[in-house]
Design an enzyme around this catalytic site. Sequence first.
Site, PDB file in Angstrom:
ATOM      1  N   LYS A 127     -82.262  51.021  57.809  1.00 55.14           N
ATOM      2  CA  LYS A 127     -82.992  50.656  56.596  1.00 55.14           C
ATOM      3  C   LYS A 127     -83.097  51.838  55.644  1.00 55.14           C
ATOM      4  O   LYS A 127     -82.946  51.702  54.428  1.00 55.14           O
ATOM      5  CB  LYS A 127     -84.401  50.146  56.962  1.00 55.14           C
ATOM      6  CG  LYS A 127     -84.395  48.774  57.590  1.00 55.14           C
ATOM      7  CD  LYS A 127     -85.718  48.456  58.264  1.00 55.14           C
ATOM      8  CE  LYS A 127     -85.618  47.107  58.992  1.00 55.14           C
ATOM      9  NZ  LYS A 127     -86.782  46.846  59.863  1.00 55.14           N
ATOM     10  N   GLN A 132     -92.600  48.452  61.246  1.00 51.71           N
ATOM     11  CA  GLN A 132     -91.657  47.918  62.228  1.00 51.71           C
ATOM     12  C   GLN A 132     -92.419  47.359  63.430  1.00 51.71           C
ATOM     13  O   GLN A 132     -93.298  48.013  63.987  1.00 51.71           O
ATOM     14  CB  GLN A 132     -90.691  49.036  62.668  1.00 51.71           C
ATOM     15  CG  GLN A 132     -89.568  48.572  63.567  1.00 51.71           C
ATOM     16  CD  GLN A 132     -88.593  47.625  62.899  1.00 51.71           C
ATOM     17  OE1 GLN A 132     -88.324  47.730  61.699  1.00 51.71           O
ATOM     18  NE2 GLN A 132     -88.059  46.686  63.659  1.00 51.71           N
ATOM     19  N   ASP A 149     -91.757  42.393  54.090  1.00 51.77           N
ATOM     20  CA  ASP A 149     -91.413  41.603  55.278  1.00 51.77           C
ATOM     21  C   ASP A 149     -91.808  40.138  55.105  1.00 51.77           C
ATOM     22  O   ASP A 149     -91.358  39.278  55.871  1.00 51.77           O
ATOM     23  CB  ASP A 149     -92.152  42.153  56.506  1.00 51.77           C
ATOM     24  CG  ASP A 149     -91.253  42.977  57.410  1.00 51.77           C
ATOM     25  OD1 ASP A 149     -90.035  42.723  57.420  1.00 51.77           O
ATOM     26  OD2 ASP A 149     -91.783  43.858  58.114  1.00 51.77           O
TER      27      ASP A 149
HETATM   28  N1  GUN Z   1     -88.940  43.664  64.330  1.00 52.07           N
HETATM   29  C1  GUN Z   1     -87.936  42.761  64.521  1.00 52.07           C
HETATM   30  N2  GUN Z   1     -87.617  42.169  63.360  1.00 52.07           N
HETATM   31  C2  GUN Z   1     -88.423  42.706  62.420  1.00 52.07           C
HETATM   32  C3  GUN Z   1     -88.560  42.510  61.015  1.00 52.07           C
HETATM   33  O1  GUN Z   1     -87.887  41.696  60.386  1.00 52.07           O
HETATM   34  N3  GUN Z   1     -89.498  43.266  60.407  1.00 52.07           N
HETATM   35  C4  GUN Z   1     -90.278  44.139  61.071  1.00 52.07           C
HETATM   36  N4  GUN Z   1     -91.179  44.815  60.403  1.00 52.07           N
HETATM   37  N5  GUN Z   1     -90.187  44.359  62.369  1.00 52.07           N
HETATM   38  C5  GUN Z   1     -89.257  43.634  63.032  1.00 52.07           C
END
Ligand code: GUN
Length: 294
Positions: A54, A98, A121
């Site tokens: 990211k 995350q 998100d």
């Molecule tokens: N963990 C697994 N998928 C995601 C996601 O799309 N966003 C976040 N923040 N954590 C995750």
Amino acid sequence: MTARLIDGKGAAAELRAKVAGEVRRLVAAHGLTPGLAVVLVGDNPASAAYVASKKKMSAQSGMLSFDHRLPGSVSEAELLALIAKLNGDPSIHGILVQLPLPPQIDANKVIEAVDPNKDVDGFHPLNAGRLLLGLPSLAPCTPLGCIKLARIVHPSLVGLEAVVVGRSNIVGKPLAQLLIGQNATVTVAHSKTRDIPMVCRRADLVVAAAGRAGLVRRDWIKPGATVIDVGINRVTDEGGRHRIVGDVAFAEVREVAGAITPVPGGVGPMTIACLLANTVKAACLSAGLPQPEL
Ligand code: GUN
């Protein structure tokens, strides 16, 4: 007949290029550089890999990225204090914490602490509610990526029979809402569904998001149907090697499907590209500018 492969990597690169163009425009016309803050708690290697990706992609698209790494032992109060600081920082337009979080931290509390306008998100209850009501919202990235991949094969999803396998808050539920928004006919199947193969067999579009390696088999799929595989499962093969496989038994399903996404190289890259698109949208939101088409 062998299914057409849906090129998630290529589609993601295209979307990232559009995002980068939009970032250049925002910088030039408004002096606005979108900023994304990514918060990683602990040292889960899969999470660390996602976060690194990211960070790299946001820098490549011309955005600012701010990395916050906290030890796995951090208290809920300390994490909430960091989020409050990021909420109040005008150079940050998107905040991503995350998941998963360590057990001493209530993930729901953390999700609700993020400013809904910075919730790239799309996990905040306000955004989930707005999505449900069909109002403009920041929507979760993986479901957004699935819709974009489905539309490569089906430019219009109107009237399509779609079956979503999995009902998670991150993928299955928001994806069902996005599909309804596209006027598809949506069924959500899950672990308690009585006859999943039969339910899937009527679908023009099957999205597998159950988190079970190889769950979706050849006889679940109507010949010619489109199959989107959200799964990222780490398995060990006979030779003791680790591999990443999806929720779809790829080799057999590709012989009946009309189109299918590979794992890796399907939904994964699209998720990150959609995160960048959401960050640009959030930056526009903060500045009172119209939302770009991304
Ligand atoms: N963990 C697994 N998928 C995601 C996601 O799309 N966003 C976040 N923040 N954590 C995750």
